[in-house]
Design an enzyme around this catalytic site. Structure first.
Site, PDB file in Angstrom:
ATOM      1  N   ASP A  33      65.338  32.407  75.058  1.00  0.00           N
ATOM      2  CA  ASP A  33      65.785  31.061  75.447  1.00  0.00           C
ATOM      3  C   ASP A  33      65.731  30.881  76.961  1.00  0.00           C
ATOM      4  O   ASP A  33      65.875  31.838  77.710  1.00  0.00           O
ATOM      5  CB  ASP A  33      67.223  30.856  74.929  1.00  0.00           C
ATOM      6  N   ASN A  81      63.613  22.998  66.038  1.00  0.00           N
ATOM      7  CA  ASN A  81      62.806  22.675  67.224  1.00  0.00           C
ATOM      8  C   ASN A  81      61.817  21.530  66.983  1.00  0.00           C
ATOM      9  O   ASN A  81      61.254  20.980  67.924  1.00  0.00           O
ATOM     10  CB  ASN A  81      62.079  23.913  67.759  1.00  0.00           C
TER      11      ASN A  81
HETATM   12  C1  IPE Z   1      66.796  28.759  69.804  1.00  0.00           C
HETATM   13  O1  IPE Z   1      66.822  28.119  71.033  1.00  0.00           O
HETATM   14  C2  IPE Z   1      65.405  28.788  69.259  1.00  0.00           C
HETATM   15  C3  IPE Z   1      64.454  29.634  69.966  1.00  0.00           C
HETATM   16  C4  IPE Z   1      64.691  30.366  71.018  1.00  0.00           C
HETATM   17  C5  IPE Z   1      63.135  29.660  69.406  1.00  0.00           C
HETATM   18  P1  IPE Z   1      67.164  26.573  71.196  1.00  0.00           P
HETATM   19  O2  IPE Z   1      67.053  26.290  72.645  1.00  0.00           O
HETATM   20  O3  IPE Z   1      66.342  25.775  70.274  1.00  0.00           O
HETATM   21  O4  IPE Z   1      68.685  26.507  70.723  1.00  0.00           O
HETATM   22  P2  IPE Z   1      69.848  25.488  71.081  1.00  0.00           P
HETATM   23  O5  IPE Z   1      69.343  24.123  70.772  1.00  0.00           O
HETATM   24  O6  IPE Z   1      70.144  25.662  72.527  1.00  0.00           O
HETATM   25  O7  IPE Z   1      70.998  25.914  70.227  1.00  0.00           O
HETATM   26  C1  IPE Z   2      63.168  28.679  74.340  1.00  0.00           C
HETATM   27  O1  IPE Z   2      63.261  27.953  75.515  1.00  0.00           O
HETATM   28  C2  IPE Z   2      61.875  28.429  73.600  1.00  0.00           C
HETATM   29  C3  IPE Z   2      62.028  27.593  72.397  1.00  0.00           C
HETATM   30  C4  IPE Z   2      63.144  27.136  71.916  1.00  0.00           C
HETATM   31  C5  IPE Z   2      60.811  27.266  71.697  1.00  0.00           C
HETATM   32  P1  IPE Z   2      63.816  26.468  75.531  1.00  0.00           P
HETATM   33  O2  IPE Z   2      62.657  25.539  75.421  1.00  0.00           O
HETATM   34  O3  IPE Z   2      64.888  26.275  74.532  1.00  0.00           O
HETATM   35  O4  IPE Z   2      64.411  26.398  77.004  1.00  0.00           O
HETATM   36  P2  IPE Z   2      65.744  25.654  77.462  1.00  0.00           P
HETATM   37  O5  IPE Z   2      66.848  26.144  76.594  1.00  0.00           O
HETATM   38  O6  IPE Z   2      65.488  24.193  77.269  1.00  0.00           O
HETATM   39  O7  IPE Z   2      65.890  26.031  78.897  1.00  0.00           O
HETATM   40 MG    MG Z   3      66.903  26.466  74.586  1.00  0.00          MG
END
Ligand code: IPE
Ligand code: IPE
Ligand code: MG
Length: 257
Positions: A33, A81
């Site tokens: 993340d 997502n």
């Molecule tokens: C979890 O991260 C999913 C992945 C890392 C693929 P998200 O960024 O989607 O989760 P939330 O929305 O912060 O809970």
């Molecule tokens: C994790 O990074 C990757 C996926 C969830 C696909 P994020 O895209 O959630 O990054 P933040 O949380 O917005 O910084």
């Molecule tokens: Mg995230």
């Protein structure tokens, strides 16, 4: 010498526990993340963060292989997502495709067995074909197992297992009494894979976000502030050191109590 070798040596030679490196987890699962925040902090588009995230994944997988981690599961795209802007979703699909195309040969060479967890039915046929190819090519590899959780959601996975079991009951193939934790486990995407010992989440968020909720029942959770594109060997070693300081009790009592 890898940590696994050192550990083996320590056991073989009966070195005192204090001098031996802490136990290695067999299976680590990573919630990668912080890609978006990494990019935003630099005035870059979020997609650039995802691109750099793939590089961090390569570095981390290489480090995990060197250290001797048997199984690595990575959360790459959650069932939720899809609610991101379409351009970001399609960039993430493109990155998965490119990752498989570019890295499959090297993973195979490194004796890595690749498995995919998640609902594939919603994915484009070309991605589905690549996933099948990756699994088929590496199916007999006995080195590390890499599980890519893509379009994965723990609740959906558990619901699908419950549905499959209900269908068997409806067909008269099993009784309701035969539905045990083991029966459910056998119908999860991770059937046959030992539960994760360690779940790592980067970017400072402290939640599971629908990741391995069944499998992580007794996992140690380590939250690291580092944003995923900055992850690599050093951060992984810190997480492993933290894991080594934990005491796993599984509902029992601490040693010597
Ligand atoms: C979890 O991260 C999913 C992945 C890392 C693929 P998200 O960024 O989607 O989760 P939330 O929305 O912060 O809970
Ligand atoms: C994790 O990074 C990757 C996926 C969830 C696909 P994020 O895209 O959630 O990054 P933040 O949380 O917005 O910084
Ligand atoms: Mg995230």
């Amino acid at each position: 010498m890898t940590m696994a070798d050192r550990q083996g040596l320590a056991q073989d030679t009966g070195v005192a526990a204090a001098a031996a490196p802490a136990a290695l987890p067999r299976h680590i699962a990573i919630i990668m993340d912080g890609n978006g925040r990494w990019a935003t902090q630099r005035g870059l588009p979020r997609v650039e963060g995802h691109r750099r995230g793939v590089e961090a994944l390569r570095r981390t997988l290489k480090a995990a292989r060197d250290i001797g981690i048997e199984i690595v599961t990575v959360y790459s795209f959650s069932s939720e997502n899809w609610s991101r802007p379409p351009a970001e979703v399609s960039a993430l699909m493109g990155l998965l495709k490119r990752f498989i195309r570019n890295d499959l040969a090297e993973l195979h060479e490194a004796n890595v067995r690749v498995r995919i967890a998640g609902d594939r039915t919603a994915l484009d046929p070309d991605i589905r074909a690549l996933l099948v190819e990756a699994e088929a090519l590496t199916a007999r590899n006995l080195g590390q197992t890499l599980i890519v959780a893509f379009n994965y959601g723990s609740r959906q996975e558990i619901a699908a297992a419950a549905r499959a079991l209900a269908e068997e009951v409806a067909r008269g193939e099993r009784t309701p009494e035969s539905i045990t934790p083991e029966a459910i486990e056998a119908r999860l995407n991770t059937a046959g894979i030992p539960d994760p010992d360690l779940v790592i989440r980067t970017s400072g968020e402290m939640r599971l976000s629908n990741f391995l909720m069944w499998q992580a029942a007794y996992a140690e959770l380590v939250f690291q502030p580092v944003l995923w594109p900055d992850y690599g060997r050093e951060a992984l070693e810190e997480a492993l050191a933290e894991y080594g300081r934990r005491e796993r009790r599984y509902g029992g009592l601490a040693a010597g109590r």
